[in-house]
Design an enzyme around this catalytic site. Sequence first.
Site, PDB file in Angstrom:
ATOM      1  N   HIS A 116      -9.414   2.130   4.548  1.00 29.53           N
ATOM      2  CA  HIS A 116      -9.413   2.970   5.815  1.00 29.53           C
ATOM      3  C   HIS A 116     -10.681   3.210   6.259  1.00 29.53           C
ATOM      4  CE1 HIS A 116      -5.259   3.623   5.500  1.00 29.53           C
ATOM      5  NE2 HIS A 116      -5.202   4.588   4.820  1.00 29.53           N
ATOM      6  N   ASP A 132      -0.702  -2.321   0.518  1.00 28.39           N
ATOM      7  CA  ASP A 132      -0.675  -0.816   0.606  1.00 28.39           C
ATOM      8  C   ASP A 132       0.101  -0.656   1.552  1.00 28.39           C
ATOM      9  OD1 ASP A 132      -2.544   1.647  -0.351  1.00 28.39           O
ATOM     10  OD2 ASP A 132      -1.845   1.765   1.763  1.00 28.39           O
ATOM     11  N   HIS A 136       0.079   1.634   3.882  1.00 28.92           N
ATOM     12  CA  HIS A 136      -0.827   2.035   5.184  1.00 28.92           C
ATOM     13  C   HIS A 136      -1.655   0.973   5.480  1.00 28.92           C
ATOM     14  CE1 HIS A 136      -0.280   5.905   2.702  1.00 28.92           C
ATOM     15  NE2 HIS A 136      -0.079   6.243   3.828  1.00 28.92           N
ATOM     16  N   ASP A 151       1.700   2.137  -2.856  1.00 28.24           N
ATOM     17  CA  ASP A 151       2.398   3.278  -2.120  1.00 28.24           C
ATOM     18  C   ASP A 151       3.593   2.896  -1.443  1.00 28.24           C
ATOM     19  OD1 ASP A 151       0.468   2.224  -0.687  1.00 28.24           O
ATOM     20  OD2 ASP A 151      -0.490   4.197  -0.245  1.00 28.24           O
TER      21      ASP A 151
HETATM   22 ZN   LIG Z   1      -1.907   3.735   1.146  1.00 29.44          ZN
END
Ligand SMILES: [Zn+2]
Length: 307
Positions: A125, A162, A164, A245
């Site tokens: 991120h 991931d 996200h 995740d």
């Molecule tokens: Zn994540």
Amino acid sequence: MSIALYTHHSCLEHDPGPGHPESPARLEAVLEALADPRFAALKRVEAPRATRAQLVRVHRAELLDEVLERAPQSGWRRLDPDTVMSPVSAEAALRAAGAVCAAVDAAIAGTNRRAFCAVRPPGHHATPSTAMGFCLFNSIAVGAAHAIAAHCLERVAIVDFDVHHGNGTQDIFWNDPRVLYVSSHQSPLYPGTGARTETGAGNIVNAPLSPGSGSADFRAVYEQTLLPALASFAPQLVMISAGFDAHRLDPLANLNLETHDYAWITERLAGIAERHAAGRVVSSLEGGYNLTALRESVAAHLAALMT
Ligand SMILES: [Zn+2]
């Protein structure tokens, strides 16, 4: 297959505070899983620090100063509601990015063609100028930029599974056709980016998945979209933002992957690496917040990387 495992004790000590999901227990769980005798052949390497020259390839000086000069002496410093530094966090972030650069060096030298960086904080991120979403420096991006600048590679693929979207990695390489960024992620979900229409210079391929999607949906987006994009790019190095995740047990998201899906995707990516990249795979830990799922999924990922 010669596989290196990079880690550093500071990555265990980085502590975003009580109750934070990105806890030291995550890396303890990962290292516990990799202490199993079936991983005895892993070559364990202490991660070096990333250099300033490596970091400034993807990050602005303001972010380096924010992380390296303004770390708390004690207690915590909150960079945003999710992203928190403790006194050792700058060291951990340097070692996390340094691990990926060292793994790239070893992969290209042929000393260890594959590596897993068991590091935290995660990185995907972090944008050129902003630490966010638990991430300080974008380790996978620092490593990809290192492969291009120090080893003159012309095509580096980053695969991000991931749950996200890796908004930071996408931002960093938005206009850089030397890097193909492909991501599967839940949408809607933090950080809100990763639509199919976000394609950069044609080098970004996003595959958003609806909440509730499971193994079949995940495998379908790889089979139909992401793996063909990777194969036609013919990367010289395959890098993985390995977040776990999207597992059905994970508390931060709502995808329903099973542990064996991580073996499946890792085998597919290793196959791409064998065909195009002399087998070179550098994988780095991102998310994964249920410790049981994380332990099992990392073991599945490493077992597949080792075959
Ligand atoms: Zn994540």
